[in-house]
Design an enzyme around this catalytic site. Structure first.
Site: not given
Length: 729
Positions: A18-19, A21-22, A24, A39, A133
């Site tokens: 995960g990050g 914004m989303a 996974v 995602k 990114d």
């Protein structure tokens, strides 16, 4: 989300990452039965309609990419308030994990990875997609070694939306390009700057810019020069360093113009003629500024002294000229120029003096190395090498780290003044435990006791031995009972377990001669019991061969050294009737060769057994057949001509008595399949006898009755001739 189906097709199996914004997830495409990566947009963004539109638009643009080094996007969808993108699932690891475990990487491997990333960026840039990114976390490396770039389109959607709404930037500050940090529009060369940082990290094992806060790191991207990679890792060829330095130039005019240009440089930088090429030089922006402050030499008082005699001679020459000269114009700019030069010299001297004083007064600052997880002695040496002092104190660690391992430090990943003191918190080691007494326990119970102490099953070594103790019983252990140990994860336990008394399969002695049976007992570590051989008459085995063994039958498990009793045949019983019968043999057609097979069933053979086979029989001839009859078992001779039963000949015990008394014997014969009563042959209890002969057999003396299975036993005459436990006596 685990277990949920999206779009009626994608089943969520587990979370894999995960990050900001989303998130996974690993999923299963039920329709195509393949694993995919799903995602899902975080909940805080699902109500921002403008962001959702950008998210979909950019995801669809990224889906248009088709390249072996780009993670493929299969589907984009929405279910209620869940916005998701379905992508290719890669079995492998991330470049970030690879750097953590193996950095610095080999130069060839790092250049190969960078080349594949650059190829993916070139494809994306041709499709008007800027990643924005690029970082090791977004680079996947499959098990086959292929590099895959992921998160295309997502970073652009996030950045664009965020800049529009808040005027800030979102991303990984350590991989920002200078224009990205300033919030100005980014382009293809911003991705190349980030790729240069990724190469720097792969080959040096560290990031080029570190700071106490994201703002300080961003300012370094704008203001500070990066430390040359070869100073950190001298094994880097100059040609590879040139690629990194060009990609990381702060001015976009000095970077590679495109990913294709950088890819071409990467493909040739390891060629022999380029590895030691000259270091690349870039023109400093300050050198282009004509109004920059300059340092100039001081003016001497005698530098502008005028020779008066020369001046007078010049005036005399002018008087001698025929035509009068024009009045001479005064040089009014000389004096201001001299004043300016003097002032510049004074200012330059002051600037130099200030720099010298500042260098002497300013305290040097250094990066604090991370020493968590290292042994105390090693950590102290690293801090000392970094011009820092250290102190330590022992603490109890919940993770049960080994003794003298650094578990925390007071400062990390920041700059401090030279000589600063760093406090190290060192593990005092796990609490010691005592080894339980496992002797005489069952193996399963002993293993359970060890697992309750935190000892892994792989650290339990079991050795099985034949012993007198019951099977699966622990007879010894290492470490011994009540012995102390510190780390359950490191201790190795050895258990010696009894397999019970050793046993071997009982050999089959039936049909062996007496000497053969004795030798087989000796070879298999078995004993013949005292007076362990008895003799009995037998139809099934010839004289001197074993007809029974006790107490173990063939293939039974028997302990070594067990005593065995044998029963040996003493020959045929007294009432047995061995005799020879002459039977006719003829071909299927006179004059033509046939194959004749003789099958015999008598007192020694319970089932039809091949007696003799004759080939090339062309005429009728007589054959002597030796057989054995008994009072309760006739003999049946089958004659097969070319595999067809041609004749059935029955020999009775009465025939034997007649032959014994010298009378001629005529065995009854019959043809097969002639119907009931047609041959005078009948089947009784599996024995063929002529009809009406039972009442004439002397063995059936008044008190005879049929034994179980259809054989007749003479009353009082053959009471011992029965089959018991597989042994015929």
């Amino acid at each position: 989300m685990i277990g949920r189906q999206l779009g009626g097709r994608y089943e969520i199996l587990e979370r894999v990452g995960g990050g900001g914004m989303a998130i996974v997830y690993k999923g299963l495409d039920i329709l195509l039965h393949r694993h995919v990566a799903v995602k899902v947009l975080r909940q805080q963004y699902v109500h921002d309609e403008e962001f959702i539109q950008r998210f979909r638009r950019e995801a669809q643009a990224a889906a248009s990419l088709s390249h072996p080094n780009v993670v493929s996007i299969y589907d984009v969808g929405q279910e209620e308030d869940v916005h998701y993108i379905v992508m290719e699932y890669i079995e492998g690891t991330t470049l970030n994990d690879l750097i953590k475990t193996r950095a610095p990487l080999q130069v060839e491997e790092a250049v190969h990875i960078a080349g594949q990333i650059c190829d993916a960026l070139d494809h994306a840039h041709h499709n008007q997609i800027i990643h924005r990114d690029i970082k090791p976390h977004n680079i996947l490396i499959g098990k086959n070694g292929r590099v895959k770039v992921t998160d295309f389109g997502i970073a652009r959607a996030v950045t664009s939306s965020t800049i529009t709404q808040t005027g800030s930037v979102v991303g990984s500050v350590h991989y920002f390009s200078p224009e990205h940090a300033k919030g100005t529009p980014t382009g293809e060369q911003s991705d190349l700057y980030s790729l240069g940082i990724v190469m720097y990290q792969m080959l040096t094992g560290r990031l080029p810019f570190l700071g106490e806060s994201p703002i300080s790191v961003a300012l370094k991207h704008l203001q500070e020069d990066v430390e040359e990679p070869r100073k950190v890792n001298p094994l880097i060829p100059q040609s590879v360093e040139n690629v990194i330095l060009r990609a990381m130039r702060k001015s976009t005019t000095e970077r590679y113009r495109s990913a294709k240009e950088m890819l071409g440089d990467l493909e040739s930088c390891l060629l022999p003629h380029r590895r030691n090429e000259p270091k690349v030089n870039f023109l400093d922006d300050d050198e282009l500024d004509e109004e920059r402050t300059r340092v100039m030499p001081a003016l001497r008082p005698d530098q502008f002294t005028i020779d008066r005699s020369s001046l007078q001679a010049a005036e005399d020459d002018e008087d001698d000229e025929e035509e009068p000269a024009a009045p001479r114009k005064k040089k009014r700019w000389v004096k201001p120029l001299v004043i300016i030069l003097v002032l510049l010299a004074v200012l330059g001297g002051m600037w130099y003096a200030v720099g010298v004083v500042k260098a002497k007064v300013m305290i040097e600052r250094v990066d604090v190395p991370t020493v968590v997880g290292l042994q105390l002695v090693q950590a102290q040496q690293m801090l000392h090498d970094a011009k820092l002092e250290s102190e330590f104190e022992y603490v109890k660690d919940d993770k049960n780290s080994p003794k003298d391992t650094v578990v925390r430090q007071s400062h990390s990943d920041m700059k401090v003044n030279v000589g600063s003191k760093i406090t190290l918190y060192v593990s005092q080691g796990p609490d010691k435990k005592k080894m339980p007494d496992l002797v005489k326990l069952k193996l399963g119970d002993a293993t359970t006791r060890l697992k309750e102490l935190g000892i892994a099953e792989k650290n339990i070594v079991v050795e099985s031995k034949f012993m007198d103790e019951p099977p699966d019983t622990v007879v010894s252990q290492t470490p011994a009972a009540d012995e102390e140990f510190a780390d359950p994860a490191a201790v190795m336990v050895k258990l010696v377990v009894s397999k019970g008394r050793e046993s071997i399969p009982m050999p089959n002695l039936i049909g062996k001669t007496e000497n053969e049976a004795k030798n087989m007992l000796l070879v298999n570590n078995l004993k013949l019991a005292k007076d362990g051989i008895t003799y009995e008459a037998s139809y099934k085995q010839s004289k001197g061969k074993v007809i029974g063994q006790f107490p173990y039958q063939p293939n039974d498990s028997v302990p070594p050294g067990t005593e065995i009793t044998l029963t040996v045949s003493s020959g045929l019983p007294e009432e047995a009737g061995p005799m020879s019968v002459s039977i006719p043999i003829k071909p299927a057609q006179e004059g033509k060769a046939s194959t004749v097979k003789i099958l015999l069933t008598d007192a020694t053979y319970d089932t039809p057994t091949e007696y003799q086979t004759l080939s090339n029989v062309t005429k009728t001839e007589m054959l002597q057949v030796k057989l054995v009859v008994s009072p309760d078992k006739n003999a049946v001779i089958q004659v097969k001509v070319d595999n067809n039963i041609a004749d059935l000949i029955t020999v009775t015990y009465q025939d034997y008595l007649m032959q014994k008394s010298g009378k001629p014997v005529t065995p009854s014969t019959g043809t097969p399949n002639t119907g009931a009563g047609g041959t005078g042959i009948q089947q009784q209890g599996g024995t063929n006898k002529p009809a009406g002969t039972d009442s004439q057999a002397p063995a059936n003396n008044g008190g005879a009755k049929p034994a179980q299975g259809g054989t007749s036993v003479p009353a009082g005459g053959a009471s011992g001739n029965t089959t018991t436990g597989g042994r015929m006596s």
